[in-house]
Design a protein around this motif. Structure first.
Motif, PDB file in Angstrom:
ATOM      1  N   THR A   1       0.862  -1.286   0.026  1.00 62.05           N
ATOM      2  CA  THR A   1      -0.043   0.002   0.052  1.00 62.05           C
ATOM      3  C   THR A   1       1.120   1.358  -0.033  1.00 62.05           C
ATOM      4  O   THR A   1       0.046   2.341  -0.091  1.00 62.05           O
ATOM      5  N   MET A   2       2.193   1.186   0.188  1.00 65.14           N
ATOM      6  CA  MET A   2       2.972   2.344  -0.108  1.00 65.14           C
ATOM      7  C   MET A   2       3.460   2.662  -1.420  1.00 65.14           C
ATOM      8  O   MET A   2       3.600   1.800  -2.222  1.00 65.14           O
ATOM      9  N   THR A   3       4.136   4.037  -1.266  1.00 59.54           N
ATOM     10  CA  THR A   3       4.502   4.229  -2.559  1.00 59.54           C
ATOM     11  C   THR A   3       6.016   3.526  -2.561  1.00 59.54           C
ATOM     12  O   THR A   3       6.512   3.656  -1.737  1.00 59.54           O
ATOM     13  N   PRO A   4       6.663   3.609  -3.899  1.00 59.42           N
ATOM     14  CA  PRO A   4       8.078   3.236  -3.853  1.00 59.42           C
ATOM     15  C   PRO A   4       8.996   4.040  -2.953  1.00 59.42           C
ATOM     16  O   PRO A   4       9.751   3.136  -2.225  1.00 59.42           O
ATOM     17  N   ASP A   5       8.750   5.399  -2.934  1.00 57.98           N
ATOM     18  CA  ASP A   5       9.669   6.092  -1.924  1.00 57.98           C
ATOM     19  C   ASP A   5       9.346   5.570  -0.577  1.00 57.98           C
ATOM     20  O   ASP A   5      10.336   5.807   0.180  1.00 57.98           O
ATOM     21  N   GLN A   6       8.162   5.775  -0.216  1.00 63.35           N
ATOM     22  CA  GLN A   6       7.801   5.256   1.216  1.00 63.35           C
ATOM     23  C   GLN A   6       8.504   4.010   1.551  1.00 63.35           C
ATOM     24  O   GLN A   6       9.078   3.726   2.846  1.00 63.35           O
TER      25      GLN A   6
END
Length: 205
Positions: free
Chosen positions: A98-103
């Protein structure tokens, strides 16, 4: 975590390897004849049972307990920190999708940093315990040697041997065993060292 604070085995090994306590040699050589076996008659030799000394010397028993407690506390602390980090990793794995790649990259980097910090803390704490153990070992040996030297001034022995099962001495006459006297003297001195500190604490109340 491996227990690096095995004080009793370190000391037993140290005293077993150095079988002879070369103490207070008499400045005047004893008059004695050499027997057929090459042994000089008239030499005064006694021995101390190393195992008995370690088991009954209060300083050693207190030090061993203190180091074991510190090691136990460290292990518990590391286990708690380790479980906490595992929980964070498990939570991250569940939420990663559920996270963005950066997160995800940022969270992963933070977890790796926490893992590295935990390893560094473990190594530093273990090294600190090992150093404390080494100092206690040194103090233990110094206490024993100093007292035997003092004891020997009144008795004039030329050799005080360290006897342990499986050591270099294959037989020791029980009549030459001074372990009890040495242990009593060491414990008396150790108890006397604690009295001033106890008196100071009482006076401050």
């Amino acid at each position: 975590m491996n227990n690096n604070t095995s004080l009793i085995w370190n000391i037993v090994l140290t005293l077993a390897v150095a079988v002879l306590f070369f103490l207070h040699f008499s400045s005047k050589p004893s008059a004695g004849s050499v027997t057929d076996g090459g042994v000089v008659a008239g030499r005064k030799t006694v021995y101390v049972q190393v195992d008995s000394l370690l088991l009954n010397y209060d300083f050693f028993k207190d030090t061993k307990k203190e180091l074991e407690n510190k090691n136990f506390q460290l292990e518990n602390e590391l286990n708690q920190k380790g479980r906490s980090l595992q929980n964070e990793v498990a939570f991250f794995q569940k939420k990663a999708q559920t996270m963005t790649p950066d997160q995800a990259r940022s969270t992963e980097a933070q977890l790796m940093k926490k893992q590295q910090d935990l390893i560094a803390y473990r190594d530093q704490a273990a090294q600190g315990l090992a150093q404390e153990e080494a100092l206690k070992n040194e103090e233990l040996y110094k206490n024993i040697r100093t007292y035997i030297e003092k004891y020997n001034k009144d008795n004039g022995y030329e050799y005080v041997l360290g006897y342990s099962l499986g050591g270099g001495i294959l037989f020791a006459n029980p009549d030459l065993d001074v372990s009890k006297k040495i242990i009593e003297g060491l414990n008396k001195e150790y108890a006397a060292k604690d009295k001033p500190a106890a008196a100071d604490t009482t006076s401050k109340k």
